[in-house]
Design an enzyme around this catalytic site. Structure first.
Site, PDB file in Angstrom:
ATOM      1  N   SER A 244       0.785  -1.238   0.000  1.00  0.00           N
ATOM      2  CA  SER A 244       0.000   0.000   0.000  1.00  0.00           C
ATOM      3  C   SER A 244       0.816   1.286   0.000  1.00  0.00           C
ATOM      4  O   SER A 244       0.250   2.365  -0.155  1.00  0.00           O
ATOM      5  CB  SER A 244      -0.954   0.009   1.203  1.00  0.00           C
ATOM      6  OG  SER A 244      -0.238   0.077   2.416  1.00  0.00           O
ATOM      7  N   LYS A 289      -5.869   4.913   8.294  1.00  0.00           N
ATOM      8  CA  LYS A 289      -4.744   5.636   7.713  1.00  0.00           C
ATOM      9  C   LYS A 289      -5.004   7.144   7.688  1.00  0.00           C
ATOM     10  O   LYS A 289      -4.091   7.946   7.946  1.00  0.00           O
ATOM     11  CB  LYS A 289      -4.451   5.105   6.311  1.00  0.00           C
ATOM     12  CG  LYS A 289      -3.901   3.689   6.331  1.00  0.00           C
ATOM     13  CD  LYS A 289      -3.537   3.191   4.946  1.00  0.00           C
ATOM     14  CE  LYS A 289      -2.905   1.802   5.040  1.00  0.00           C
ATOM     15  NZ  LYS A 289      -2.462   1.277   3.749  1.00  0.00           N
TER      16      LYS A 289
END
Length: 350
Positions: A244, A289
């Site tokens: 990611s 996040k």
């Protein structure tokens, strides 16, 4: 004490004991919370996270943070108290354990997979970034690793480019496997290799495969990679795995290779997988996040297009969510915001 009172007292004690036991018994869930962040334009342990050799680079300012998710380790399980604590914390997601850790994989296998995904992500990020700035990057078959105590030890190295096998030009990792498979143990294989830009011919006597003694074994792990015209090294310096961070790696490379200052001195964060053609892919834990980036001081967060719906549900006061489907989208949006902080860029609307 009457029999009735004694019975009720015993029942109450047993009930309390059962509740206490249930409170401590592990349940099949894991918690996802904001994890560490790293500025891909910065340094770790005194070394730049992105190091480029053999090509002119330019000064950068501001931050381009990769974001991560901290997950309950595969060898631990939440208890009821941990599940309830996660449910009441808006920055934490409690999900079924199998959603993160497939039941058919051991913790060691999960860790190995994450490491391999990170490595592949870095290679794709380098290719995408070079292509974004106009550098030609041909595809190539690379050596990912050399197996210990195999015939290839001392002959081949990780990152070698496999140009040909027995004179046949290689175009894919599977083709290399097939060409080796035509041999028998004890045969010699001629490999044409390019190492650090220099051609090299290597002859290896095959051994026996650990899985099948009748099959030839060289001991290399070939991958479909790239023949980069100059070296770019990613030194993350800590135990972060998975794919990611690809988009943020690519942006940092673009920023270093171009005269424009992508961040404009501002604090940018983001996430997203990256393909060699620049396509940005979705990731897990988007809300965690964003929360981590917000805590870290970021003012803008780059969201993969396919994560926009989930991202819009996160607490976003004080942080701007910018939707990106490609690396070029991200570069264009940052360039626009650099020139005008109020520029109209594609966002993840609620």
């Amino acid at each position: 004490m009457s029999r009735r009172t004694a019975t009720m007292t015993l029942t109450a004690v047993l009930l309390v004991a059962l509740v206490a036991l249930a409170w401590l018994v592990p349940v099949p869930y894991v918690a996802m919370s904001p994890g560490p962040i790293e500025n891909t334009l910065g340094n770790v342990d005194g070394k730049p996270i992105i190091k480029i050799d053999g090509r002119r680079t330019y000064p950068t300012t501001g931050q381009l943070d990769l974001t991560t998710v901290a997950v309950t380790s595969p060898d631990q399980k939440l208890d009821v108290a941990g599940v309830i604590a996660g449910w009441v914390d808006p920055s934490v997601a409690v999900v079924p354990r199998d959603y993160i850790y497939p039941p058919d994989q051991t913790p060691a296998q999960v860790q190995q997979q994450n490491a391999e995904q990170m490595e592949t992500s870095q290679q794709s990020a380098i290719a995408a970034a070079m292509r974004e700035v106009g550098v030609k990057v041909p595809s190539a078959v690379q050596v990912r690793a050399v197996v210990e105590k195999s015939p290839a030890v001392g002959r081949l190295k990780a990152a070698d480019i496999l140009v040909a096998v027995d004179g046949t030009k290689t175009t894919s990792a599977q083709q290399v496997v097939d060409l080796v498979g035509k041999h028998k143990p004890g045969d010699q294989i001629r490999l044409s290799v390019r190492r650090a830009g220099k051609p090299l011919d290597v002859t290896i006597t095959t051994g026996r495969s650990p899985d099948d003694p009748n099959r030839a074994f060289v001991g290399v792990q070939p991958i479909d990679g790239f023949d980069f015209p100059f070296p770019v090294t990613v030194n993350l310096g800590q135990d972060i795995g998975g794919p990611s961070a690809g988009t943020m790696f690519a942006l940092a490379i673009v920023d270093k290779l171009t005269t424009d200052n992508l961040t404009g001195g501002k604090h940018i964060a983001g996430t997203g997988t990256i393909e060699a053609d620049g396509k940005v892919g979705p990731i897990g834990g988007i809300q965690q996040k964003i929360a981590g980036a917000k805590r870290g001081g970021a003012s803008t967060f780059l969201v993969p297009a396919d994560n926009c719906a989930a991202a819009a549900g996160a607490p976003t006061d004080g942080i701007r969510l910018v939707r990106v489907a490609t690396l070029h989208d991200a570069v264009t949006a940052l360039e626009a915001l650099q020139k005008n902080p109020n520029a109209q860029v594609t966002s993840c609307a609620r």
